[in-house]
Design a protein around this motif. Structure first.
Motif, PDB file in Angstrom:
ATOM      1  N   SER A  77       0.833  -1.206   0.000  1.00 57.16           N
ATOM      2  CA  SER A  77       0.000   0.000   0.000  1.00 57.16           C
ATOM      3  C   SER A  77       0.867   1.255   0.000  1.00 57.16           C
ATOM      4  O   SER A  77       0.595   2.214  -0.727  1.00 57.16           O
ATOM      5  N   PHE A  78       1.924   1.247   0.825  1.00 56.74           N
ATOM      6  CA  PHE A  78       2.758   2.443   0.942  1.00 56.74           C
ATOM      7  C   PHE A  78       3.485   2.741  -0.359  1.00 56.74           C
ATOM      8  O   PHE A  78       3.448   3.876  -0.857  1.00 56.74           O
ATOM      9  N   GLN A 118      -3.043  13.136  -4.529  1.00 57.66           N
ATOM     10  CA  GLN A 118      -3.436  13.677  -3.232  1.00 57.66           C
ATOM     11  C   GLN A 118      -3.885  12.591  -2.257  1.00 57.66           C
ATOM     12  O   GLN A 118      -3.477  12.589  -1.090  1.00 57.66           O
ATOM     13  N   MET A 119      -4.737  11.658  -2.721  1.00 49.30           N
ATOM     14  CA  MET A 119      -5.174  10.594  -1.816  1.00 49.30           C
ATOM     15  C   MET A 119      -3.977   9.805  -1.304  1.00 49.30           C
ATOM     16  O   MET A 119      -3.906   9.440  -0.120  1.00 49.30           O
ATOM     17  N   SER A 120      -3.035   9.550  -2.195  1.00 49.21           N
ATOM     18  CA  SER A 120      -1.857   8.787  -1.801  1.00 49.21           C
ATOM     19  C   SER A 120      -0.939   9.579  -0.895  1.00 49.21           C
ATOM     20  O   SER A 120      -0.345   9.029   0.046  1.00 49.21           O
ATOM     21  N   ALA A 121      -0.798  10.877  -1.151  1.00 47.15           N
ATOM     22  CA  ALA A 121       0.052  11.705  -0.295  1.00 47.15           C
ATOM     23  C   ALA A 121      -0.506  11.760   1.125  1.00 47.15           C
ATOM     24  O   ALA A 121       0.264  11.781   2.100  1.00 47.15           O
ATOM     25  N   TRP A 122      -1.836  11.807   1.266  1.00 47.52           N
ATOM     26  CA  TRP A 122      -2.432  11.763   2.608  1.00 47.52           C
ATOM     27  C   TRP A 122      -2.007  10.480   3.317  1.00 47.52           C
ATOM     28  O   TRP A 122      -1.607  10.513   4.495  1.00 47.52           O
ATOM     29  N   TYR A 123      -2.090   9.381   2.600  1.00 50.17           N
ATOM     30  CA  TYR A 123      -1.709   8.096   3.192  1.00 50.17           C
ATOM     31  C   TYR A 123      -0.236   8.085   3.577  1.00 50.17           C
ATOM     32  O   TYR A 123       0.136   7.654   4.678  1.00 50.17           O
ATOM     33  N   ILE A 124       0.628   8.547   2.699  1.00 50.09           N
ATOM     34  CA  ILE A 124       2.070   8.523   2.956  1.00 50.09           C
ATOM     35  C   ILE A 124       2.404   9.311   4.215  1.00 50.09           C
ATOM     36  O   ILE A 124       3.064   8.810   5.132  1.00 50.09           O
TER      37      ILE A 124
END
Length: 753
Positions: free
Chosen positions: A311-312, A658-664
């Motif tokens: 996921s990361f 953006q969705m991924s940057a929030w997760y990271i």
């Protein structure tokens, strides 16, 4: 089993991942990071991602198209589909509007009509890894393999049976059915063609020149519509296709390499010749893999959880797709004025600023500040060429999409973090102009319906009446709240530059959010020109763009005051009342009312909507009222519930990273609640250790001690051995190189006490 994070990056270590769930937990310890990336994550449900071949921030995204119309066709592909229309060279990642899908190739065998249609494929034959994609077309017995460079795509087709075969190249194909005002196809010789496709869609004018070369000679048939054009080597029209015919042997491989350019035919030739000088498919594929290995190794995580690792690193992959380069190898590019310019800096496109200013650009300020400043210099060139900073730029077009002026945030956030490798005086001028009412700009772009209707009139009303009346302007509350944040950002930059009068003016404007808060109901609410509140009112009601809120409702938008959370706490009655209401956001019913509610309201926990960006900072607001355990609980729930390593592993549009940057950032344990404020709010870490490479050989390390399911709460946090006394860490501290250590425990508490 634990996996070593020490990487030995060699060509021979580059592995090819299979489809979702592909990483083998039993592989040896010299695995490459790209083994943990699954490009199929986000291709199902409403993630709107594509699985095809590209390199970091590359102009070419060579990927299969399975559909072109509908909400879930924005990237041209959906995981649930079982047939392929062809393989096109440009795609958008995670947007809510479709475009691109340029220069479609479809290999075939036997006799096919010029409008070849779809080809069935075997789902188990699909494989994808960064820079590579493959699939078997069962209808034609063809193995398709794709790889890419920055400006070129390379196809390898293996024909399982001999006989008549070929490639259909379709310029009419486009995602979301946009108008094709001009096509050209030129046969250069028996193994090379060139062409031009100009479309009018989300980007009002999008030019794609291409040069394609083939590894064996062909016989070409040119078509306008379905009519064969006899005895010609060049066609111009609005419905152009070419069928390239080959005679192949069973098991024979045919290669095609395609260079594209937004500038000229010669640009496409130069791009192709420089980046794919030969026919070694595996070499180009390995170069793409190494480019991804270098990009992804900027952040190194230590964890035993292979699913989390997938996921990361897939999130980091998605966060490295846009903005995309949009200039030729010689520096030529098409500017916002539609003229050809040249720059030593690369030109970029796909600036999804309404989304990406929140976490993606702040992530860049950590892991690649030089790149982020290159993007800012590009934004300032766009200001020079077009007359205003873009809101959502696409293919050197002002689309006018969404609200606010968030190039402002990107510029101010970098400036306040001391990253100032751009003309700061021009930057201040540009950000002030971006939020001003300007009839010249409004008239210049009046043909853009979204620009004319969504932005300038709202600014005009605000200047004239002191607020934006909901009976004169749609989405009035959302626009006003985002303007207020933009004003604060400008004031902050101006103050630092010694421009006290400018700062004073914009700090005053930044407080206008208070006008829209109705103490009686406890929400931000539309106000009419006569001063009365908008009726009827239900905070769960959404009508997309036809209410006072954009892609949301009062529950989701009432927290959007990132620049003055203390002021918002005061409006809501103090810390206890604020905390109670904030907790209610996550615990009330998830039913959203309204027949025309936005499709973007997804990823719901109560009325919190993680699938859309205005909610992204909200979980961290518990820190502001001394309840950090609730931030930790909610962030954990979001991470666990809405980010998985499956094709449906994103709860909403990926939105260009953006969705991924929030997760990271959230999985690391920090989040920028208010870009422009140099502090990151402290959350909770997902991994035992994270190392982020910083400029100058420095390192930012995050360590989680005693991390387990039984110890979900942060008990103490230490910065370089010294206990934190507030729930923040400043960017300047990180930039110098630092170690942030979390002590995890079983008990809820205020870790900075």
């Amino acid at each position: 089993m634990k996996f070593s994070n020490k990487l030995i990056i060699t060509l021979t270590s580059v592995c090819i991942a299979c489809s979702f769930g592909c990483s083998d937990p039993n592989r040896n310890n010299d695995s490459s990071i790209i083994d943990y990336v699954d490009p199929f994550i986000g291709t199902d449900d409403h993630g709107h991602t594509f699985p095809g071949a590209t390199v970091p921030f590359g102009m070419v995204q060579l990927s299969p198209d399975t559909r072109t119309l509908g909400w879930d066709a924005c990237a041209g592909y959906h995981y649930s589909d079982s047939s392929i229309l062809g393989f096109s060279h440009t795609h958008l990642s995670g947007t809510g509007i479709g475009d691109y899908g340029d220069i479609l190739f479809m290999p075939f065998t036997g006799e096919v009509p010029v409008t070849a249609g779809e080809a069935e494929f075997t789902k188990t034959s699909e494989e994808a890894t960064p820079g590579y994609y493959r699939v078997e077309l069962s209808d034609y017995d063809i193995l398709v393999e794709l790889t890419a460079t920055q400006r070129a795509g390379l196809h390898r087709y293996t024909f399982q049976k001999g006989g008549k075969a070929g490639i259909m190249i379709d310029l009419t194909h486009t995602i979301h059915g946009h108008n094709n005002p001009l096509h050209e196809i030129r046969i250069i010789n028996d193994s090379e063609i060139r062409g031009l496709k100009v479309t009018s869609g989300w980007a009002k004018k999008h030019d794609v020149y291409f040069t394609a070369k083939f590894s064996k000679p062909f016989e070409a048939e040119l078509f306008l519509g379905e009519e064969l054009q006899e005895d010609v080597s060049e066609i111009t029209g609005t419905d152009a296709r070419v069928r390239l015919n080959f005679k192949t042997e069973a098991g024979e491989q045919l290669l095609a390499k395609v260079g594209i350019s937004p500038v000229s035919y010669q640009g496409s030739v130069n791009n192709l010749n420089l980046e794919v000088n030969g026919w070694d498919f595996d070499y180009i594929r390995e170069k793409a893999a190494l480019a991804w290995e270098e990009q992804l190794s900027k952040i190194n995580i230590t964890t035993d959880d292979i699913e989390e690792k997938r996921s990361f690193y897939t999130a980091l992959y998605h966060a490295s797709l846009a903005p995309t380069i949009y200039s030729d190898v010689d520096g030529s590019y098409r500017g916002m004025d539609r003229e050809i310019h040249n720059s030593e800096d690369p030109n970029y496109t796909v600036f999804s600023l309404w989304d990406t200013h929140r976490a993606l650009h702040p992530l860049f300020t950590l892991m690649d500040p030089g790149f982020n400043q290159t993007l800012i210099r590009d934004l300032l060139r766009k200001y020079d060429e077009g007359g205003i900073l873009p809101m959502w730029e696409l293919a050197s077009n002002y689309t006018g999409t969404m609200i606010g002026s968030h190039a402002v945030s990107v510029i101010v956030d970098a400036y306040m973090k001391g990253q100032r490798d751009f003309d700061t005086a021009k930057a201040l001028e540009a950000v002030i102009h971006a939020v001003a009412w300007d009839t010249t700009i409004r008239n210049r772009y009046s043909d853009l319906e979204s620009w004319a209707n969504l932005m300038p009139e709202a600014k005009h009303y605000e200047e004239r009446y002191g607020f934006i009346p909901c009976d004169l302007e749609s989405a009035s509350v959302s626009k006003a709240l985002e303007f207020a944040y933009n004003y604060w950002a400008i004031a902050t930059m101006a103050k630092d530059m010694g421009e006290e009068e400018i700062a004073k003016t914009f700090f005053e404007k930044a407080a206008r959010y208070q006008i829209y808060f109705d103490e009686e109901v406890g929400f931000m609410r539309g106000k009419r020109l006569d001063g009365s509140w908008d009726e009827p009112f239900n905070p769960r009601y959404s009508a997309h763009w036809k209410s006072p809120y954009v892609e949301g409702n009062a529950w989701q938008w009432s927290w959007y005051v990132p620049h003055d959370v203390d002021g918002l706490i005061g409006l809501m009655g103090g810390e206890d009342a604020f905390a109670l209401k904030l907790d209610s956001l996550f615990t009330i019913t998830s039913e959203v009312l309204g027949e025309e509610k936005s499709a973007d309201i997804t990823g719901l926990i109560g009325q919190y909507a993680h699938g859309n960006e205005p909610s992204h900072h909200i979980a961290y607001l518990f820190n502001e009222v001394n309840r950090p355990w609730r931030t930790q609980e909610v962030v954990s729930e979001i991470l666990d519930k809405f980010y998985t390593d499956r094709p449906d592993g994103l709860c909403g549009n990926e939105d260009c990273g953006q969705m991924s940057a929030w997760y990271i950032l959230s999985s690391i344990g920090i989040y920028p609640v208010c870009p422009g404020d140099t502090r990151y709010s402290i959350g909770r870490p997902s991994f035992d250790k994270v190392d982020i490479e910083l400029p100058g050989g420095k390192l930012f390390t995050v360590i989680a001690k005693n991390r387990s399911e039984a110890t979900p709460y942060v008990e103490e946090v230490f910065l370089d051995g010294k206990k934190l006394t507030e729930p923040y860490i400043d960017h300047a501290t990180i930039a110098e190189g630092a170690t942030l250590t979390f002590i995890m425990g079983a008990e809820k508490g205020v870790f900075w006490d």
